[in-house]
Design an enzyme around this catalytic site. Structure first.
Site, PDB file in Angstrom:
ATOM      1  N   HIS A  41      12.416  -6.383  -0.079  1.00 57.95           N
ATOM      2  CA  HIS A  41      12.197  -6.170  -1.512  1.00 57.95           C
ATOM      3  C   HIS A  41      13.320  -5.282  -2.020  1.00 57.95           C
ATOM      4  O   HIS A  41      14.240  -4.919  -1.254  1.00 57.95           O
ATOM      5  CB  HIS A  41      10.812  -5.563  -1.752  1.00 57.95           C
ATOM      6  CG  HIS A  41      10.520  -4.370  -0.886  1.00 57.95           C
ATOM      7  ND1 HIS A  41      11.240  -3.206  -0.971  1.00 57.95           N
ATOM      8  CD2 HIS A  41       9.614  -4.171   0.108  1.00 57.95           C
ATOM      9  CE1 HIS A  41      10.785  -2.328  -0.106  1.00 57.95           C
ATOM     10  NE2 HIS A  41       9.798  -2.888   0.591  1.00 57.95           N
ATOM     11  N   HIS A  44      14.509  -2.314   0.061  1.00 57.46           N
ATOM     12  CA  HIS A  44      15.460  -2.618   1.143  1.00 57.46           C
ATOM     13  C   HIS A  44      16.858  -2.867   0.576  1.00 57.46           C
ATOM     14  O   HIS A  44      17.860  -2.455   1.153  1.00 57.46           O
ATOM     15  CB  HIS A  44      15.024  -3.882   1.894  1.00 57.46           C
ATOM     16  CG  HIS A  44      13.718  -3.763   2.618  1.00 57.46           C
ATOM     17  ND1 HIS A  44      12.594  -4.457   2.232  1.00 57.46           N
ATOM     18  CD2 HIS A  44      13.363  -3.039   3.699  1.00 57.46           C
ATOM     19  CE1 HIS A  44      11.603  -4.166   3.065  1.00 57.46           C
ATOM     20  NE2 HIS A  44      12.040  -3.316   3.960  1.00 57.46           N
ATOM     21  N   GLY A 155      14.571   4.598   4.109  1.00 57.05           N
ATOM     22  CA  GLY A 155      14.000   4.835   2.783  1.00 57.05           C
ATOM     23  C   GLY A 155      13.092   6.062   2.811  1.00 57.05           C
ATOM     24  O   GLY A 155      12.320   6.261   3.765  1.00 57.05           O
ATOM     25  N   GLN A 156      13.164   6.866   1.766  1.00 62.41           N
ATOM     26  CA  GLN A 156      12.358   8.088   1.669  1.00 62.41           C
ATOM     27  C   GLN A 156      10.863   7.776   1.608  1.00 62.41           C
ATOM     28  O   GLN A 156      10.039   8.632   1.884  1.00 62.41           O
ATOM     29  CB  GLN A 156      12.813   8.887   0.436  1.00 62.41           C
ATOM     30  CG  GLN A 156      12.058  10.169   0.174  1.00 62.41           C
ATOM     31  CD  GLN A 156      12.098  11.159   1.334  1.00 62.41           C
ATOM     32  OE1 GLN A 156      13.078  11.220   2.078  1.00 62.41           O
ATOM     33  NE2 GLN A 156      11.020  11.908   1.510  1.00 62.41           N
ATOM     34  N   LYS A 157      10.500   6.523   1.263  1.00 59.73           N
ATOM     35  CA  LYS A 157       9.070   6.200   1.173  1.00 59.73           C
ATOM     36  C   LYS A 157       8.365   6.494   2.507  1.00 59.73           C
ATOM     37  O   LYS A 157       7.219   6.924   2.530  1.00 59.73           O
ATOM     38  CB  LYS A 157       8.839   4.751   0.780  1.00 59.73           C
ATOM     39  CG  LYS A 157       7.347   4.514   0.505  1.00 59.73           C
ATOM     40  CD  LYS A 157       7.037   3.115   0.126  1.00 59.73           C
ATOM     41  CE  LYS A 157       6.881   2.212   1.256  1.00 59.73           C
ATOM     42  NZ  LYS A 157       5.764   2.275   2.125  1.00 59.73           N
ATOM     43  N   ASP A 158       9.082   6.249   3.609  1.00 58.03           N
ATOM     44  CA  ASP A 158       8.511   6.521   4.931  1.00 58.03           C
ATOM     45  C   ASP A 158       8.979   7.906   5.382  1.00 58.03           C
ATOM     46  O   ASP A 158       9.763   8.043   6.321  1.00 58.03           O
ATOM     47  CB  ASP A 158       8.930   5.431   5.910  1.00 58.03           C
ATOM     48  CG  ASP A 158       8.383   4.077   5.489  1.00 58.03           C
ATOM     49  OD1 ASP A 158       7.159   3.936   5.377  1.00 58.03           O
ATOM     50  OD2 ASP A 158       9.188   3.164   5.230  1.00 58.03           O
ATOM     51  N   LEU A 192       7.571   0.426  -3.873  1.00 54.00           N
ATOM     52  CA  LEU A 192       7.745  -0.904  -3.281  1.00 54.00           C
ATOM     53  C   LEU A 192       7.444  -0.834  -1.790  1.00 54.00           C
ATOM     54  O   LEU A 192       7.815   0.112  -1.104  1.00 54.00           O
ATOM     55  CB  LEU A 192       9.177  -1.409  -3.492  1.00 54.00           C
ATOM     56  CG  LEU A 192       9.618  -1.620  -4.932  1.00 54.00           C
ATOM     57  CD1 LEU A 192      10.898  -2.454  -4.981  1.00 54.00           C
ATOM     58  CD2 LEU A 192       8.552  -2.308  -5.763  1.00 54.00           C
TER      59      LEU A 192
HETATM   60  O1  PAF Z   1      10.545   1.038   8.361  1.00 50.18           O
HETATM   61  C1  PAF Z   1      10.517  -0.029   9.001  1.00 50.18           C
HETATM   62  O2  PAF Z   1      10.580  -1.125   8.462  1.00 50.18           O
HETATM   63  C2  PAF Z   1      10.384   0.036  10.515  1.00 50.18           C
HETATM   64  O3  PAF Z   1       9.593   1.095  10.914  1.00 50.18           O
HETATM   65  C3  PAF Z   1      11.747   0.066  11.245  1.00 50.18           C
HETATM   66  C4  PAF Z   1      12.498   1.339  10.928  1.00 50.18           C
HETATM   67  C5  PAF Z   1      12.578  -1.147  10.849  1.00 50.18           C
HETATM   68  C6  PAF Z   1      11.531   0.017  12.763  1.00 50.18           C
HETATM   69  O4  PAF Z   1      10.873  -1.153  13.148  1.00 50.18           O
END
Ligand code: PAF
Length: 288
Positions: A41, A44, A155-158, A192
């Protein structure tokens, strides 16, 4: 086997990718890695744009990593949209898409050697998804070893993932810069996520509770932690379809919950279940 789409090559083996990158490095190119699980999305694509600014060659990995899904999670139904993903990446000028099969990443089945995410890996997301962060760090370590990028995008979301990856990179002396891109949101605030596509229309509305809770937390930050937690949790009172998993305020340096009287910058993390879909979000707040 290599599929070629305009100037974008889809590579499925480690040896081929290493060969192609060695050629590009020999010509003086720097390399950025954008690790993804596909179902791309705009969030990314923001990582991809940033990667293109920072390096000459961009590798986007697309691999739904079984190691980071627990029993009963959505591994089987996780959206797999490789053709559309490759088309979007081609439009964004990505040179290499690394899309290995599970047998390429784990030829002998699940690896015996894994990276343990430590105590922080057992909190928040890790408490709800035991083993998730060990599996995530293990595949990220593999991808870093395969690609050996100069820079890797997250991404900062995670936010918890970012904290753990940064720490692994530092503690294991991985020679890559970890670059973090702000969360991309819909106009109404929803962060997103590939999992948003599981939501029906009314769940999509209910999912807004997460960003609303964070906005309420932000607005209350000047009044201290207790107000932040009370105001954030109150946002969940209005919706039957959303179940709050956690709302916590952590110290960005340690990722441990802040003290009751904490002041200054902190990160508010929220996770909730909307129907059967788990969503997360976060924001930086300034506790007064
Ligand atoms: O954030 C993600 O999509 C996943 O955790 C990652 C970093 C690609 C690892 O599989």
């Amino acid at each position: 086997m290599t599929e070629v789409t305009a100037d974008t090559r889809v590579v499925s083996t480690i040896a081929e990718l290493r060969g192609l990158l060695a050629e590009r490095r020999a010509g003086g190119s720097s390399v950025a890695l954008v690790p993804t699980m596909g179902a791309l999305h705009d969030g990314h694509l923001a990582l991809v744009r940033r990667a293109r600014e920072l390096a000459d060659v961009v590798v986007v990995s697309i691999f739904v990593n079984p190691l980071q899904f627990g029993p009963g999670e959505d591994l089987d139904r996780y959206p797999r949209t490789l053709d559309a993903d490759v088309a979007a990446l081609a439009e964004h000028g990505v040179e290499f898409v690394f899309a290995p099969a599970a047998e390429v990443m784990y030829p002998a089945g699940p690896v015996e050697t894994t990276i343990a995410a430590g105590h922080i890996g057992t909190l928040y997301e890790g408490a709800s998804r035991p083993g998730h962060f060990d599996g995530m760090l293990t595949v990220v370590a593999k991808l870093l070893n395969i690609v050996q990028p100069d820079v890797v995008e997250f991404g900062q979301k995670d936010a918890q993932q970012v904290f753990l990856v940064r720490r692994m990179v530092r503690e294991f002396d991985v020679p890559a810069v970890v670059d973090v891109v702000p969360t991309v949101r819909e106009a109404d605030g929803l962060a997103l996520s590939s999992r948003n596509r599981y939501l029906d229309e009314s769940q999509r509305m209910a999912a807004l509770t997460l960003s609303e809770a964070l906005r309420a937390a932000e607005a209350a930050a000047g009044d201290g932690l207790a107000e932040v937690l009370a105001e954030g949790a109150a946002a969940f009172g209005d919706h039957d379809d959303v179940t709050l998993d956690y709302l916590v305020v952590v110290d960005p340096e340690t990722f441990l919950p802040v003290a009751d009287d904490a002041r200054g910058d902190a990160v508010a993390l929220v996770a909730a279940r909307v129907g059967s879909t788990r969503l997360i979000d976060n924001t930086t707040i300034s506790l007064g």
